[in-house]
Enzyme design. Structure first.
Site: not given
Ligand code: ADP
Length: 168
Positions: A41, A90, A128
């Site tokens: 990815k 979340r 993200s």
């Molecule tokens: P994403 O791309 O969906 O933001 P990531 O793989 O970068 O996800 O997320 C890494 C970790 O951070 C995961 O445990 C995810 O559940 C958590 N996370 C992502 N966004 C949030 C948020 N807004 N609040 C709390 N935890 C989050």
């Protein structure tokens, strides 16, 4: 020493991630934020760039380290002598997959447990991917991203759009 790993894609790190990093740093002696590299990815930012952005926003937190890894997470945790993985939750929709991963990880490395931190209500909507989508439409990103990295995300989005335009 209680060492925890907070793994994820962080492409890019958002205010939701930063909230979890701060809370984890208050609970554990050391937190290693680890950008997991998924070879299949391609992200907006390269893993090294994501690390640099996280380092910048977490620079005030003395017990937070930032790294990236292509290894299996359980092996990486073992190498770092970490016994805890931190995950942000979340919504219930995150829960099912995260529990499955937690069970798999503890099978691979029996001393490894997963701790879930509920997302701050302010950030439950934030991911993200949502941020990247908003950036493409030129939306103000101050409610989504740490201010230190807003310029970088805007610039990267513009560069990517130009490259896509040129390729068409
Ligand atoms: P994403 O791309 O969906 O933001 P990531 O793989 O970068 O996800 O997320 C890494 C970790 O951070 C995961 O445990 C995810 O559940 C958590 N996370 C992502 N966004 C949030 C948020 N807004 N609040 C709390 N935890 C989050």
């Amino acid at each position: 020493m209680r060492i925890a790993i907070y793994p994820g894609s962080f492409d890019p790190v958002t205010l939701g991630h930063l909230n979890i990093i701060k809370r984890a740093s208050a609970i554990f002696d050391k937190v290693i934020v680890c950008v997991l590299v998924n070879s299949g990815k391609k992200g907006l930012f390269e893993p090294e760039e994501r690390v640099e952005l996280i380092r910048r926003v977490a620079s005030g937190l003395a017990n937070v380290e930032v790294d990236y890894s292509t290894e299996l997470l359980a092996s990486y945790a073992k190498k770092k002598k970490a016994k805890v993985l931190v995950k942000g939750l979340r919504a219930m929709s995150d829960y099912e997959q995260e529990v499955q991963m937690a069970i798999i990880n503890s099978k691979l490395y029996p001393n490894l447990d997963t701790v879930f931190l509920p997302s701050s209500p302010k950030y439950t909507y934030l991911s993200s991917s949502v941020v990247k989508e908003m950036a493409r439409y030129g939306v103000d990103l101050t409610d989504f991203l740490p201010r230190e990295i807003i310029k970088d995300v805007k610039l990267k989005t513009e560069t990517e759009e130009k490259q896509e335009g040129a390729a068409e």
